[in-house]
Design an enzyme around this catalytic site. Structure first.
Site, PDB file in Angstrom:
ATOM      1  CD  GLU A  34      -2.992  -0.791  -0.071  1.00  0.00           C
ATOM      2  OE1 GLU A  34      -3.128   0.384  -0.504  1.00  0.00           O
ATOM      3  OE2 GLU A  34      -3.586  -1.763  -0.572  1.00  0.00           O
ATOM      4  CE1 TYR A 117      -7.182   2.777  -0.060  1.00  0.00           C
ATOM      5  CE2 TYR A 117      -4.810   3.086   0.113  1.00  0.00           C
ATOM      6  CZ  TYR A 117      -5.902   2.380  -0.376  1.00  0.00           C
ATOM      7  OH  TYR A 117      -5.697   1.264  -1.148  1.00  0.00           O
ATOM      8  CG  ASP A 135      -7.879   3.275  -5.142  1.00  0.00           C
ATOM      9  OD1 ASP A 135      -9.108   3.210  -5.414  1.00  0.00           O
ATOM     10  OD2 ASP A 135      -7.010   2.726  -5.855  1.00  0.00           O
TER      11      ASP A 135
END
Length: 289
Positions: A34, A117, A135
């Protein structure tokens, strides 16, 4: 909502991309992926991810390395601050969580470089929590298909949370990523291949110039890279990966041979941020930490 979920998941079962971080539920490896995927295309990330987790298979391995080793391995990905943040996050995980990534949202967001996020992505992909990881690609799908109007990240996340099916957050979030990245793209969406076209608010309105995505905050264009300080930082870090850079060579290493003051400012920032240190006496040399 049921129709949206069904069509999305049926499409995902057939079309989701086979990516190396999708073959694991290891929280550290998911965090690495990520962080690497922030502002970086998937194809560029894959080889770097595989090298990184082969070298630093756990937070303990990463924390035990010098920052310079992590920054060198990051070469070619850009946004080098992410490498230093991962190293700092690994130190925190070892010091405060016995070497295991925490699962609480607050604990995750306390790690260097982990925002709302990324914390949600780890909670969904590693720990199976029923939360949306929204996203840029997912915001685009939600703005066009569901909301039919511009959406900011916070509003899109709240909407995503309502749509996540119980026990299927991994499948839902990964499919939203891929639908936005490969079909509901920013510039040339392929509405004819979209599984959601029959209920898409924008498509029902004719998919014209009034694109909800283009007015969304997440659609803002990136600043110009050529000639920017970010480009100079990257050049200097690449030079530091190969060895030390003397003070007189800084400007050339940054690509600004006639602007030594600017290069010195960049070098000072790298020192302040923990990337580099000065060594030597009369003619000091800048080196990675």
């Amino acid at each position: 909502m049921r129709r949206f979920r069904r069509r999305l998941l049926e499409w995902g079962a057939e079309h989701r991309r086979d990516l190396p971080w999708r073959r694991t539920r290891d929280p550290w490896r998911i965090l690495v992926s990520e962080v690497m995927l922030q502002q970086t295309q998937v194809d560029r990330v894959v080889p770097h991810y595989e090298r990184f987790v082969a070298t630093f298979a756990s937070p303990v391995d990463c924390a035990a390395a010098r920052p310079a080793e992590v920054v060198r391995l990051w070469s070619g990905l850009g946004y080098n601050r992410r490498a230093l943040n991962l190293h700092r996050a690994a130190h925190t995980v070892v010091a405060d969580h016995a070497g295991f990534l925490p699962r609480g949202d607050g604990d995750l967001r306390a790690l260097a470089g982990v925002g709302p996020y990324t914390a949600r992505a780890v909670r969904s992909f590693a720990f199976g929590e029923d939360v949306a990881a929204v996203d840029t690609n997912a915001v685009r799908v939600l703005a066009r298909c569901v909301w039919g109007a511009p959406l900011g990240a916070a509003a899109a996340t709240r909407l995503g949370d309502r749509l996540v099916p119980a026990g299927l957050s991994w499948e839902f979030n990964q499919t939203m990523f891929d639908l936005g990245a490969t079909v509901c793209t920013g510039s040339r969406p392929d509405c004819g291949c979209c599984p959601l076209r029959r209920q898409c608010a924008w498509h029902r309105d004719g998919a014209g110039e009034d694109d909800p995505w283009r007015s969304s905050p997440s659609a803002r264009a990136q600043s110009v890279f050529a000639g920017s300080e970010r480009q100079g930082r990257g050049r200097l870090l690449d030079a530091l990966r190969r060895g030390g850079v003397s003070g007189v060579a800084l400007a050339g290493a940054c690509g600004w041979p006639d602007d030594r003051a600017r290069a010195e400012r960049i070098a000072g920032a790298l020192v302040d941020e923990g990337f580099a240190r000065w060594s030597g006496g009369a003619d000091p040399v800048l080196r990675l930490r």
